[in-house]
Scaffold this motif. Sequence first.
Motif, mmCIF file in Angstrom:
data_model
loop_
_atom_site.group_PDB
_atom_site.id
_atom_site.type_symbol
_atom_site.label_atom_id
_atom_site.label_comp_id
_atom_site.label_asym_id
_atom_site.label_seq_id
_atom_site.Cartn_x
_atom_site.Cartn_y
_atom_site.Cartn_z
ATOM 1 N N GLY A 135 -30.438 17.501 -9.614
ATOM 2 C CA GLY A 135 -29.098 17.307 -9.047
ATOM 3 C C GLY A 135 -29.098 17.528 -7.553
ATOM 4 O O GLY A 135 -28.472 16.788 -6.798
ATOM 5 N N SER A 136 -29.855 18.558 -7.125
ATOM 6 C CA SER A 136 -29.923 18.867 -5.696
ATOM 7 C C SER A 136 -30.584 17.736 -4.930
ATOM 8 O O SER A 136 -30.198 17.432 -3.802
ATOM 9 N N TRP B 46 -21.839 17.887 12.237
ATOM 10 C CA TRP B 46 -22.870 16.883 11.952
ATOM 11 C C TRP B 46 -22.609 15.584 12.679
ATOM 12 O O TRP B 46 -23.455 14.681 12.651
ATOM 13 N N THR C 192 -31.069 14.505 8.532
ATOM 14 C CA THR C 192 -31.581 14.923 7.228
ATOM 15 C C THR C 192 -30.404 15.255 6.302
ATOM 16 O O THR C 192 -29.257 15.289 6.726
ATOM 17 N N GLY C 193 -30.722 15.542 5.042
ATOM 18 C CA GLY C 193 -29.694 15.936 4.081
ATOM 19 C C GLY C 193 -29.604 17.446 3.935
ATOM 20 O O GLY C 193 -28.878 17.944 3.066
ATOM 21 N N THR D 289 -27.160 12.195 -0.997
ATOM 22 C CA THR D 289 -25.750 12.004 -0.645
ATOM 23 C C THR D 289 -25.440 12.677 0.689
ATOM 24 O O THR D 289 -24.787 12.095 1.567
ATOM 25 N N SER D 290 -25.927 13.915 0.826
ATOM 26 C CA SER D 290 -25.696 14.676 2.055
ATOM 27 C C SER D 290 -26.296 13.944 3.257
ATOM 28 O O SER D 290 -25.684 13.870 4.325
ATOM 29 N N GLN D 291 -27.490 13.386 3.058
ATOM 30 C CA GLN D 291 -28.148 12.665 4.158
ATOM 31 C C GLN D 291 -27.349 11.416 4.545
ATOM 32 O O GLN D 291 -27.155 11.132 5.730
ATOM 33 N N ALA E 100 -28.029 15.249 -4.586
ATOM 34 C CA ALA E 100 -27.051 15.721 -3.599
ATOM 35 C C ALA E 100 -27.632 15.669 -2.195
ATOM 36 O O ALA E 100 -26.906 15.405 -1.233
ATOM 37 N N TYR E 101 -28.960 15.893 -2.080
ATOM 38 C CA TYR E 101 -29.613 15.824 -0.773
ATOM 39 C C TYR E 101 -29.458 14.414 -0.195
ATOM 40 O O TYR E 101 -29.126 14.239 0.982
ATOM 41 N N ILE F 77 -19.465 19.110 3.998
ATOM 42 C CA ILE F 77 -19.973 18.905 2.631
ATOM 43 C C ILE F 77 -18.943 19.429 1.622
ATOM 44 O O ILE F 77 -18.663 18.774 0.611
ATOM 45 N N LEU G 246 -24.182 10.948 4.124
ATOM 46 C CA LEU G 246 -22.957 11.393 4.803
ATOM 47 C C LEU G 246 -23.272 11.755 6.247
ATOM 48 O O LEU G 246 -22.520 11.436 7.166
ATOM 49 N N ASN G 247 -24.412 12.429 6.429
ATOM 50 C CA ASN G 247 -24.814 12.845 7.770
ATOM 51 C C ASN G 247 -25.095 11.630 8.655
ATOM 52 O O ASN G 247 -24.882 11.663 9.864
ATOM 53 N N GLU G 248 -25.559 10.548 8.020
ATOM 54 C CA GLU G 248 -25.884 9.335 8.778
ATOM 55 C C GLU G 248 -24.643 8.497 9.097
ATOM 56 O O GLU G 248 -24.723 7.569 9.895
ATOM 57 N N SER G 249 -23.525 8.795 8.431
ATOM 58 C CA SER G 249 -22.308 8.009 8.660
ATOM 59 C C SER G 249 -21.390 8.752 9.614
ATOM 60 O O SER G 249 -20.924 9.830 9.290
ATOM 61 N N TYR H 17 -16.008 4.953 3.437
ATOM 62 C CA TYR H 17 -16.438 6.010 2.510
ATOM 63 C C TYR H 17 -15.321 7.022 2.301
ATOM 64 O O TYR H 17 -14.387 7.098 3.095
ATOM 65 N N TYR I 267 -25.071 22.097 -4.630
ATOM 66 C CA TYR I 267 -26.105 22.031 -3.581
ATOM 67 C C TYR I 267 -25.707 22.906 -2.383
ATOM 68 O O TYR I 267 -26.519 23.666 -1.849
ATOM 69 N N MET J 281 -22.191 18.137 -7.934
ATOM 70 C CA MET J 281 -23.578 18.374 -7.518
ATOM 71 C C MET J 281 -23.645 18.713 -6.033
ATOM 72 O O MET J 281 -24.448 19.542 -5.612
#
Lengths: 200, 293
Positions: free
Chosen positions: A19-20, B70, B60-61, A26-28, A23-24, B83, A30-33, A89, B98, B94
């Motif tokens: 899951g992480s 960010w 990075t994520g 997804t987080s990446q 989520a990583y 987040i 989001l960080n790129e947008s 998004y 996380y 999730m």
Amino acid sequence: MKVWKLVGVLIALVVLAGGSLNAYVTSQRLNESTCLGCLALNPRGAPFTDFWSAYPDSYGSREGKEVQHPSWVTGEVNNGSVVMLFFWYHGCQPCKQQWDDMKKRGLVEGSEEDGRMTPPYAQNVTLITIDVVNSDRTDARTVYAQPGREEFTPITVVVTGDQGNLYWYAFQGPADGVGGRPSVQELIDIIEMAIQVREG
Amino acid sequence: MAVCGFNCGACPFAYLCVPLAVGAVFAWKRYARSPLQKKRFVSQLSFLFITNAAFLVGSTGLIYTYFYCWESPVAAMACPIGILEHASIELNWMLAVYLLGTIALVCMVFGRAACGWACPIGFLQDMLGMRRKIKSEKAQRADQRMRPLKYAILLLIPPVCYVTADMAYTNLCPVGGLTATLPALALDPGGYTLGVYFVPKMLFLGGFFVLIVMLTRGWCRHLCPVGAMMAPFGKVSLLQLTVDMDKCTHCGACKNVCPMDINLPEDHASTECIRCGQCVSYCPAGALHLGFT
């Protein structure tokens, strides 16, 4: 009993790790947008004068170069439809603002996830909404965004065609009629012009 | 302008360069008094670089375990509050797991040390903070009463974001204004129009500066929701501030230097402790120790 507990904990850890990982990603994404709402800024656009066939001067180093439209866009246009792309998004304040304004003006209906054109436009225009965090079509924004601003959302693109030639117009930031960006009414006018081009 | 040999025109933080350099010179006087504080200065500088390392490693994520936007032009990781907002808007469990897992993992080991040793906003406050101590009892009581405000802000973020489907905190976030909005404008002054939240964001940023200049670590004490997220782990983390009461002379030096105004040495396990170690550095009896228990 202890072994089963350990197995249970291990399974839970594997699920959590899996899951992480998800989520990583997804987080990446989001960080790129770039969240323009977060910045409280909107990028200036190139005011609409006519549709473009190649990249206009506002695209800097790409000026005059041929546009490599994705095959799923050219396919729709070749089938006789005008295409409107809307990159967005969840949590993107300007995206939400534009979507709500387009709904109020009777251009689109539904939510961003499953949005479609309203009946007056549905026959001639195909709406493709792209969630830049979760869609596998996210990369298409690099085609239409100004160089260096690929991460800015929302991006609105109108693509039309005439006898095998493709024409397009795009802007980033909400359709609020400020800074070169069209208002929603102007966007409707642009779409109607695109339909006229399509019909020859 | 090319003072340091770098291209200031392309640097998103050029406008902070001179204030940071001046602040560092003044702050160094305090840091230079002990080897521990020198290490902290190096750590804060290093994390300022790591935080803005996207030009080396891309976006990075990973999640910052401190407060940083960010959307900053060279931010390498994700904002924990951003987040949390996305997890709330999309009900993405999730993403929430996380985030909490990352915060819990780091804070179970280090407590709130990220505030004292890594956070660029903490670093800025250390440099700008004029060591203003609250003297009157009335003001001290007000300071204590205001501390839970950061927990209230943290608790309000998920429901408000869910209900409004908007990044309610981020829209007004002063840290975003400082580290993302102003750098974006500095890099491309003519490239933007102002969004609907620009004015309120700048007003909050002004208030932020007034707070951190008026009160040492004012942001960390009262308003930082990331600090609120980390604080509960302070009681159980491996890194702890300990006191040898046999050595303690109750001179009050530790309480006097504590940037968080913790009631030392009695309240050495406070959730407010950011593990900066200033009390350790300034204790004349060597009664305080910062280490893994």
